[in-house]
Design a protein around this motif. Sequence first.
Motif, PDB file in Angstrom:
ATOM      1  N   TRP A  36       0.847  -1.184   0.000  1.00 60.23           N
ATOM      2  CA  TRP A  36       0.000   0.000   0.000  1.00 60.23           C
ATOM      3  C   TRP A  36       0.886   1.239   0.000  1.00 60.23           C
ATOM      4  CZ3 TRP A  36      -3.291   2.461   4.347  1.00 60.23           C
ATOM      5  CH2 TRP A  36      -4.284   3.261   3.770  1.00 60.23           C
ATOM      6  N   MET A  37       0.900   1.936  -1.096  1.00 59.18           N
ATOM      7  CA  MET A  37       1.821   3.045  -1.312  1.00 59.18           C
ATOM      8  C   MET A  37       1.715   4.154  -0.261  1.00 59.18           C
ATOM      9  SD  MET A  37       4.169   3.370  -3.596  1.00 59.18           S
ATOM     10  CE  MET A  37       5.489   4.468  -3.117  1.00 59.18           C
ATOM     11  N   PRO A  38       0.508   4.584   0.147  1.00 58.23           N
ATOM     12  CA  PRO A  38       0.425   5.665   1.136  1.00 58.23           C
ATOM     13  C   PRO A  38       1.178   5.385   2.431  1.00 58.23           C
ATOM     14  CG  PRO A  38      -1.720   5.312   0.125  1.00 58.23           C
ATOM     15  CD  PRO A  38      -0.842   4.211  -0.357  1.00 58.23           C
ATOM     16  N   ASN A  39       1.320   4.118   2.789  1.00 56.82           N
ATOM     17  CA  ASN A  39       2.016   3.784   4.034  1.00 56.82           C
ATOM     18  C   ASN A  39       3.535   3.919   3.920  1.00 56.82           C
ATOM     19  OD1 ASN A  39       0.178   3.351   6.039  1.00 56.82           O
ATOM     20  ND2 ASN A  39       0.538   1.170   6.226  1.00 56.82           N
ATOM     21  N   MET A  40       4.046   4.115   2.702  1.00 57.91           N
ATOM     22  CA  MET A  40       5.499   4.199   2.514  1.00 57.91           C
ATOM     23  C   MET A  40       5.983   5.613   2.241  1.00 57.91           C
ATOM     24  SD  MET A  40       6.378   0.722   0.380  1.00 57.91           S
ATOM     25  CE  MET A  40       5.266   0.913  -1.017  1.00 57.91           C
ATOM     26  N   ILE A  41       5.069   6.510   1.943  1.00 51.63           N
ATOM     27  CA  ILE A  41       5.456   7.847   1.492  1.00 51.63           C
ATOM     28  C   ILE A  41       6.304   8.593   2.506  1.00 51.63           C
ATOM     29  CG2 ILE A  41       4.566  10.129   0.880  1.00 51.63           C
ATOM     30  CD1 ILE A  41       4.370   8.073  -1.347  1.00 51.63           C
ATOM     31  N   LYS A  42       5.903   8.595   3.783  1.00 52.49           N
ATOM     32  CA  LYS A  42       6.644   9.336   4.807  1.00 52.49           C
ATOM     33  C   LYS A  42       8.080   8.844   4.905  1.00 52.49           C
ATOM     34  CE  LYS A  42       6.098  12.220   7.077  1.00 52.49           C
ATOM     35  NZ  LYS A  42       6.653  13.609   7.015  1.00 52.49           N
ATOM     36  N   SER A  43       8.293   7.528   4.888  1.00 56.18           N
ATOM     37  CA  SER A  43       9.654   6.978   4.980  1.00 56.18           C
ATOM     38  C   SER A  43      10.489   7.375   3.763  1.00 56.18           C
ATOM     39  CB  SER A  43       9.596   5.454   5.093  1.00 56.18           C
ATOM     40  OG  SER A  43       8.923   5.061   6.263  1.00 56.18           O
ATOM     41  N   ILE A  44       9.883   7.319   2.579  1.00 56.99           N
ATOM     42  CA  ILE A  44      10.604   7.684   1.351  1.00 56.99           C
ATOM     43  C   ILE A  44      11.000   9.157   1.397  1.00 56.99           C
ATOM     44  CG2 ILE A  44      10.439   7.873  -1.162  1.00 56.99           C
ATOM     45  CD1 ILE A  44       8.331   5.565  -1.003  1.00 56.99           C
ATOM     46  N   GLU A  45      10.051  10.013   1.763  1.00 60.10           N
ATOM     47  CA  GLU A  45      10.322  11.450   1.835  1.00 60.10           C
ATOM     48  C   GLU A  45      11.428  11.749   2.844  1.00 60.10           C
ATOM     49  OE1 GLU A  45       6.623  13.234   2.834  1.00 60.10           O
ATOM     50  OE2 GLU A  45       5.886  13.295   0.753  1.00 60.10           O
ATOM     51  N   THR A  46      11.401  11.059   3.982  1.00 61.80           N
ATOM     52  CA  THR A  46      12.404  11.305   5.019  1.00 61.80           C
ATOM     53  C   THR A  46      13.795  10.931   4.535  1.00 61.80           C
ATOM     54  OG1 THR A  46      10.754  10.891   6.744  1.00 61.80           O
ATOM     55  CG2 THR A  46      13.063  10.808   7.398  1.00 61.80           C
ATOM     56  N   VAL A  47      13.902   9.774   3.897  1.00 61.00           N
ATOM     57  CA  VAL A  47      15.210   9.339   3.382  1.00 61.00           C
ATOM     58  C   VAL A  47      15.729  10.347   2.362  1.00 61.00           C
ATOM     59  CG1 VAL A  47      16.423   7.567   2.063  1.00 61.00           C
ATOM     60  CG2 VAL A  47      14.786   6.892   3.823  1.00 61.00           C
ATOM     61  N   ARG A  48      14.876  10.808   1.478  1.00 57.88           N
ATOM     62  CA  ARG A  48      15.302  11.713   0.408  1.00 57.88           C
ATOM     63  C   ARG A  48      15.609  13.114   0.921  1.00 57.88           C
ATOM     64  NH1 ARG A  48      15.056  10.492  -4.926  1.00 57.88           N
ATOM     65  NH2 ARG A  48      15.120  12.743  -5.297  1.00 57.88           N
ATOM     66  N   LEU A  49      14.798  13.625   1.833  1.00 54.01           N
ATOM     67  CA  LEU A  49      14.915  15.018   2.242  1.00 54.01           C
ATOM     68  C   LEU A  49      15.835  15.237   3.437  1.00 54.01           C
ATOM     69  CD1 LEU A  49      11.170  16.122   1.899  1.00 54.01           C
ATOM     70  CD2 LEU A  49      13.026  16.456   0.254  1.00 54.01           C
ATOM     71  N   HIS A  50      15.992  14.227   4.287  1.00 59.15           N
ATOM     72  CA  HIS A  50      16.704  14.449   5.551  1.00 59.15           C
ATOM     73  C   HIS A  50      17.936  13.569   5.727  1.00 59.15           C
ATOM     74  CE1 HIS A  50      13.435  17.042   6.811  1.00 59.15           C
ATOM     75  NE2 HIS A  50      12.571  16.085   6.525  1.00 59.15           N
ATOM     76  N   THR A  51      18.286  12.772   4.737  1.00 61.32           N
ATOM     77  CA  THR A  51      19.498  11.952   4.817  1.00 61.32           C
ATOM     78  C   THR A  51      20.194  11.958   3.462  1.00 61.32           C
ATOM     79  OG1 THR A  51      18.679   9.789   4.042  1.00 61.32           O
ATOM     80  CG2 THR A  51      18.183  10.384   6.327  1.00 61.32           C
ATOM     81  N   LYS A  52      21.369  11.371   3.424  1.00 59.66           N
ATOM     82  CA  LYS A  52      22.086  11.172   2.165  1.00 59.66           C
ATOM     83  C   LYS A  52      22.088   9.690   1.794  1.00 59.66           C
ATOM     84  CE  LYS A  52      25.080  15.186   2.876  1.00 59.66           C
ATOM     85  NZ  LYS A  52      26.486  15.678   3.023  1.00 59.66           N
ATOM     86  N   ALA A  53      21.148   8.951   2.361  1.00 64.57           N
ATOM     87  CA  ALA A  53      21.054   7.518   2.112  1.00 64.57           C
ATOM     88  C   ALA A  53      20.240   7.248   0.847  1.00 64.57           C
ATOM     89  CB  ALA A  53      20.423   6.823   3.312  1.00 64.57           C
ATOM     90  N   LEU A  54      20.143   5.961   0.497  1.00 62.79           N
ATOM     91  CA  LEU A  54      19.360   5.532  -0.656  1.00 62.79           C
ATOM     92  C   LEU A  54      18.021   4.965  -0.189  1.00 62.79           C
ATOM     93  CD1 LEU A  54      22.069   3.701  -2.806  1.00 62.79           C
ATOM     94  CD2 LEU A  54      21.150   5.999  -3.160  1.00 62.79           C
ATOM     95  N   ALA A  55      16.969   5.333  -0.907  1.00 63.19           N
ATOM     96  CA  ALA A  55      15.638   4.782  -0.640  1.00 63.19           C
ATOM     97  C   ALA A  55      15.378   3.645  -1.616  1.00 63.19           C
ATOM     98  CB  ALA A  55      14.578   5.871  -0.787  1.00 63.19           C
TER      99      ALA A  55
END
Length: 513
Positions: A36-55
Motif C-alpha cells: 500500500w503506497m500511502p504507508n510508505m510515502i513518509k519513509s521515502i520522503e524522510t530518506v530523500r529530504l533528511h538523509t544522504k542515504a538511498l531509498a
Amino acid sequence: MLLVIKSYRDNLVEAFVVKSWENGVDVFRIFDSLNWMPNMIKSIETVRLHTKALAEVSKCYTVDIQNPTRKKYSLSYYKQFAKDIENSGAHILAIKDMSGLLKLWAAFELISELKQTVRLPIHLHTHDTSSLQAATYLKAIEAGVDVVDGWIGAISGLTSQPNLNALVEMMKFHERDNPYNMEVLNRHSAYWENVREYYYPFESGMKASSAEVYYHEIPGGQYSNLKPQAESLGWGNKLEEIKKTYRDVNELFGDIIKITPSSKIVGDMALFMVTNNLTVDDIMEKGDHNIFLNPSSLFSVETLVNPWVGLTYDCKKLFLKTSRPIRNGPNEHLEPVDFDLEMELFKKKFDNSVSFTDLLSYLMYPKVFEEFYFKKKEYGDVSSIPTINFFYGLSPDEEVLVEIAKGKSILVRLLTFSAPDEEGKRKIFMRLNSQTRIIEVQDKAILVTVKENLKAEKGNNKHIGAPLQGKLSQLLVKEGDRVHRNQPLFVIEAMKMETTIAANEDGIIKQMV
C-alpha cells in the motif's frame, strides 16, 4: 486472541530514519506488508529530504503471475506498482520475494516487463526454501536485473537466501561476471559453518529444501520462527497441520500478501485455530460470538482493509462488526509524539543515562527495549562473552579470555560447582585472573517448590497478621464468625509469653490461612 497492528506516528518514523542514518544505515529498504503506497510515502520522503542515504522501495511478490487462476496479483498489477514506486522518488526498485515463490520463467517475464516500465535499478531478493531460486536468479539476470541477494555458503539455502558462493561460480565466464576471490569466500563459509553449530537450537527444523512452500506460502523469515512458536504453545508435533491451516487462513483473509506484519497475523490465526481445534467454517459460522473476533483487535486498521488488497466482504463484516474502518492513512489519525515529554517519562522509568536513540528504540519496540535494558542492568554488557560460552557455559576446568574493554581482558577458569541446595542454588568456584572467586547462581534447570503461607497485606485493614514470630497456641474464632472491634481472635506464644491479637474493626471472618 488479540492481534494488534501498530501504526507509528509520522514524526516518530522521521526521527527513527534520521537517527538510523546517523548511526550508519545507508540503504533503507522500505516496504508495506500489503503493497500500500500511502504507508510508505513518509519513509521515502524522510530518506530523500533528511538523509544522504538511498531509498530502496520494495514491492512484495506473492502467488505466481503466470497462474491464470489467481489474478489478484497480475503482471499489470506489479507494473503499475513499479510506476508508483518510481514516481514516489525511490532511488532503487526492490522485488521482495519473501516466500521464494518467484519461479524462473515468471522472473524472466517480470524483470523484462519492469525494465520496459521504469528506469530505476532493480534489486531482486528471495528465499531459497524450495532450492529453485538460483535458477530464478539466472533468468532474472538474463532479463536484466541489476542486483540479486545471496548469502555466504554455510548459512544459505532453505529459509535463507541462495548460496552466494555458488552464484559466483554460476556467473563465471558470463558477460555479467562480477569477479570475487573464491578462496576468501570459501574461507568465510568454513568459518560460518562452525559458528552455525552454536545456533543449532534456533534452526527452523528444515532438513532439506521443500517445494511445499508453493502450497502454504509461508515467508522464509517466518518459517524459521514458526516451529519454536508452535513448541512454546505445546504444538510442536502439529507443525504440518499448522502449515495447512496457514494456507486456509490466507484464503479466509482473501489471499493477502504475507510479510511482516501480515504474515504474523496469518500465522497467529493459524496457531489459534489449531490450538482450539477450529476450522474456517467454524470461524465464519461462530466467529461473531467469539471474543477473539473483536473490533479493537485484528483488522481494525486500514492498512489491512484497504480496497485493493484487503479482506473479502464477509471477512470485513466478521472482524470489524459494527466498527468503521479507517479510509486513509492510519498515521493521519495519530497526534505527533511530544519527544520532550516522552524523554522525561522515559528517564523516570529507566534512568538518566538513556539516550534519544534509546528512546526511539523504546517507542518503536517497547517490550524488546525493556527486556534488553533490564537484562543489561542485571548482567552487564555480555556481548564480549564468546558465543559458545554465552549459550552453553564453561565446562569444568575450561578457561576463556574475555575482553571486557579495549586493551582490558580477564582470564576466566571454571574450577567446580556444588550440588544444588533446597532452593536450587549452586556455588560456583572460579578463578578470575588467577584469583579464586565463589558466586551463587540459581540453577534454572531444577524445579524448586517453595511453600509459602499467605501473608497479610501491608496497609490492608481487612487483613490481620501476626505481629511477631511464634507458635499459634489458640484460635478463638472460626470462618464465618461475626466479630467486633477489639474482640480477641487468636493467641501467639513466643519467648514463654502469650500475645492476644484482636480485631481492629467490626466485620466477618472470611478466611483463615
